[in-house]
Design a protein around this motif. Structure first.
Motif, PDB file in Angstrom:
ATOM      1  N   PRO A  68     -14.169 -19.855 -25.203  1.00 60.76           N
ATOM      2  CA  PRO A  68     -13.377 -21.078 -25.336  1.00 60.76           C
ATOM      3  C   PRO A  68     -14.274 -22.278 -25.627  1.00 60.76           C
ATOM      4  O   PRO A  68     -15.498 -22.218 -25.473  1.00 60.76           O
ATOM      5  CB  PRO A  68     -12.725 -21.210 -23.953  1.00 60.76           C
ATOM      6  CG  PRO A  68     -13.691 -20.549 -23.021  1.00 60.76           C
ATOM      7  CD  PRO A  68     -14.420 -19.485 -23.806  1.00 60.76           C
ATOM      8  N   ALA A  69     -13.666 -23.372 -26.037  1.00 56.65           N
ATOM      9  CA  ALA A  69     -14.413 -24.610 -26.224  1.00 56.65           C
ATOM     10  C   ALA A  69     -14.834 -25.161 -24.871  1.00 56.65           C
ATOM     11  O   ALA A  69     -14.222 -24.886 -23.839  1.00 56.65           O
ATOM     12  CB  ALA A  69     -13.545 -25.631 -26.964  1.00 56.65           C
ATOM     13  N   PRO A  81     -19.956 -26.158 -18.524  1.00 59.83           N
ATOM     14  CA  PRO A  81     -20.121 -24.891 -17.806  1.00 59.83           C
ATOM     15  C   PRO A  81     -20.723 -23.812 -18.712  1.00 59.83           C
ATOM     16  O   PRO A  81     -20.626 -23.878 -19.935  1.00 59.83           O
ATOM     17  CB  PRO A  81     -18.690 -24.526 -17.387  1.00 59.83           C
ATOM     18  CG  PRO A  81     -17.896 -25.775 -17.522  1.00 59.83           C
ATOM     19  CD  PRO A  81     -18.545 -26.590 -18.585  1.00 59.83           C
ATOM     20  N   SER A  82     -21.323 -22.824 -18.102  1.00 53.37           N
ATOM     21  CA  SER A  82     -21.899 -21.695 -18.836  1.00 53.37           C
ATOM     22  C   SER A  82     -20.836 -20.633 -19.090  1.00 53.37           C
ATOM     23  O   SER A  82     -19.939 -20.410 -18.260  1.00 53.37           O
ATOM     24  CB  SER A  82     -23.045 -21.090 -18.019  1.00 53.37           C
ATOM     25  OG  SER A  82     -23.433 -19.843 -18.549  1.00 53.37           O
ATOM     26  N   ASP A 103     -22.075 -22.979 -30.443  1.00 53.06           N
ATOM     27  CA  ASP A 103     -22.129 -24.317 -29.860  1.00 53.06           C
ATOM     28  C   ASP A 103     -21.043 -24.464 -28.802  1.00 53.06           C
ATOM     29  O   ASP A 103     -20.038 -23.749 -28.821  1.00 53.06           O
ATOM     30  CB  ASP A 103     -21.927 -25.377 -30.942  1.00 53.06           C
ATOM     31  CG  ASP A 103     -23.014 -25.335 -32.003  1.00 53.06           C
ATOM     32  OD1 ASP A 103     -24.103 -24.826 -31.706  1.00 53.06           O
ATOM     33  OD2 ASP A 103     -22.758 -25.811 -33.125  1.00 53.06           O
ATOM     34  N   GLN A 104     -21.203 -25.451 -27.932  1.00 54.05           N
ATOM     35  CA  GLN A 104     -20.242 -25.627 -26.842  1.00 54.05           C
ATOM     36  C   GLN A 104     -18.830 -25.889 -27.359  1.00 54.05           C
ATOM     37  O   GLN A 104     -17.843 -25.507 -26.727  1.00 54.05           O
ATOM     38  CB  GLN A 104     -20.703 -26.746 -25.895  1.00 54.05           C
ATOM     39  CG  GLN A 104     -20.795 -28.139 -26.509  1.00 54.05           C
ATOM     40  CD  GLN A 104     -19.486 -28.891 -26.501  1.00 54.05           C
ATOM     41  OE1 GLN A 104     -18.571 -28.521 -25.777  1.00 54.05           O
ATOM     42  NE2 GLN A 104     -19.400 -29.952 -27.295  1.00 54.05           N
ATOM     43  N   ASP A 105     -18.697 -26.541 -28.520  1.00 55.13           N
ATOM     44  CA  ASP A 105     -17.370 -26.835 -29.047  1.00 55.13           C
ATOM     45  C   ASP A 105     -16.861 -25.770 -30.011  1.00 55.13           C
ATOM     46  O   ASP A 105     -15.742 -25.882 -30.533  1.00 55.13           O
ATOM     47  CB  ASP A 105     -17.352 -28.205 -29.730  1.00 55.13           C
ATOM     48  CG  ASP A 105     -18.369 -28.323 -30.856  1.00 55.13           C
ATOM     49  OD1 ASP A 105     -19.287 -27.481 -30.929  1.00 55.13           O
ATOM     50  OD2 ASP A 105     -18.261 -29.263 -31.664  1.00 55.13           O
ATOM     51  N   THR A 106     -17.664 -24.723 -30.267  1.00 56.19           N
ATOM     52  CA  THR A 106     -17.258 -23.633 -31.151  1.00 56.19           C
ATOM     53  C   THR A 106     -16.580 -22.543 -30.335  1.00 56.19           C
ATOM     54  O   THR A 106     -17.054 -22.170 -29.261  1.00 56.19           O
ATOM     55  CB  THR A 106     -18.460 -23.052 -31.900  1.00 56.19           C
ATOM     56  OG1 THR A 106     -19.093 -24.081 -32.662  1.00 56.19           O
ATOM     57  CG2 THR A 106     -18.032 -21.941 -32.845  1.00 56.19           C
ATOM     58  N   GLU A 199     -14.471 -30.523 -37.983  1.00 58.29           N
ATOM     59  CA  GLU A 199     -13.789 -31.003 -36.787  1.00 58.29           C
ATOM     60  C   GLU A 199     -13.528 -29.877 -35.795  1.00 58.29           C
ATOM     61  O   GLU A 199     -13.571 -30.091 -34.586  1.00 58.29           O
ATOM     62  CB  GLU A 199     -12.476 -31.689 -37.166  1.00 58.29           C
ATOM     63  CG  GLU A 199     -12.686 -33.021 -37.876  1.00 58.29           C
ATOM     64  CD  GLU A 199     -11.455 -33.897 -37.834  1.00 58.29           C
ATOM     65  OE1 GLU A 199     -10.332 -33.354 -37.831  1.00 58.29           O
ATOM     66  OE2 GLU A 199     -11.624 -35.138 -37.794  1.00 58.29           O
ATOM     67  N   THR A 200     -13.235 -28.683 -36.300  1.00 56.80           N
ATOM     68  CA  THR A 200     -13.066 -27.511 -35.429  1.00 56.80           C
ATOM     69  C   THR A 200     -13.779 -26.332 -36.067  1.00 56.80           C
ATOM     70  O   THR A 200     -13.847 -26.220 -37.301  1.00 56.80           O
ATOM     71  CB  THR A 200     -11.585 -27.153 -35.226  1.00 56.80           C
ATOM     72  OG1 THR A 200     -10.984 -26.836 -36.494  1.00 56.80           O
ATOM     73  CG2 THR A 200     -10.835 -28.298 -34.561  1.00 56.80           C
TER      74      THR A 200
END
Length: 238
Positions: A68-69, A81-82, A103-106, A199-200
């Motif tokens: 999840p993102a 969080p990890s 990446d954290q947002d991927t 953006e996503t």
């Protein structure tokens, strides 16, 4: 293999802790409590429960997660969080690692394993395993941008242009991009080099292995035996 070692190999604690679990009557095999830590069992495929948690012995862990993102692919995260907090503690204890990073947002398909050879094989640039992403862009995707991505764009600190294996416009603001490298922020940087902005970002396939629709964000499962073939060089998702 004695039961104490079996539990230890699966990440249920130190040898002493595993012995205590058994002697305290917290381990069952075939529905029967086992209290002899030195009892010998063939480990392959052995099913047991610890405090009603069902487990099956596996020499190595091969996991498929829908990342999840908002999660970092690190055991020592800085701002989020990890992804390892999404796993049962025994898998964390046996030191599974991310097979490459997102990446954290991927979001999307992430493999994890404690098999060093498997990790190396599936992160080595020489294998050229295709990675498919669905990219949401800030501005409408133009034909010239698609052509530039497939022709190759030169990124900062790179000696040669990087070209996508394919770049397909799925909608005005959605791009399906397939690459075989895994360089730092590569998709974001490639799209930026064409004059657009990500953006996503969602990875839905590695080789011919496609993220199952039944796996919700944050969920994981064991990799199925037939899915290893989907990760071989030359295999591609459909």
């Amino acid at each position: 293999m004695i039961l104490e070692r079996i539990l230890h190999s699966q990440g249920f604690g130190t040898r002493r802790q595993c012995r205590a679990l058994i002697e305290n009557g917290r381990v069952a095999i075939d529905g029967a409590i086992v209290t002899d830590a030195d009892a010998d069992y063939p480990p392959q495929g052995l099913a047991f429960t610890i405090d009603a948690i069902e487990w099956t012995w596996r020499e190595h862990a091969y996991l498929l997660m829908h990342k999840p993102a908002g999660f970092e692919c690190s055991r020592n995260p800085h701002h989020h969080p990890s992804v390892f907090t999404l796993l049962p503690q025994p898998l964390v204890e046996r030191n599974v690692q991310c097979v490459g990073r997102l990446d954290q947002d991927t979001t999307g398909l992430l493999l994890l394993s404690d098999d060093g050879a498997f990790i190396h094989q599936n992160t080595s640039p020489k294998r050229k395993v295709p990675k498919r992403y669905r990219v949401g862009t800030a501005r409408p995707i133009e034909d010239a941008q698609l052509e530039a991505l497939e022709r190759g764009v030169l990124l900062h600190d790179e000696k040669a242009p990087l070209a996508a294996l394919s770049a397909v416009r799925e909608s005005a603001h959605t791009l399906v991009l397939t690459i075989h490298e895994g360089k730092y922020h590569q998709v974001k940087r490639m799209v930026a080099a064409t004059g657009n902005h990500v953006e996503t970002l969602h990875r839905d396939a590695l080789g011919a292995l496609v993220l199952p629709a039944s796996l919700d964000p944050g969920q994981w499962r064991w990799l199925e035996p037939h899915e290893f073939d989907a990760l071989k060089p030359g295999a591609a998702a459909r």
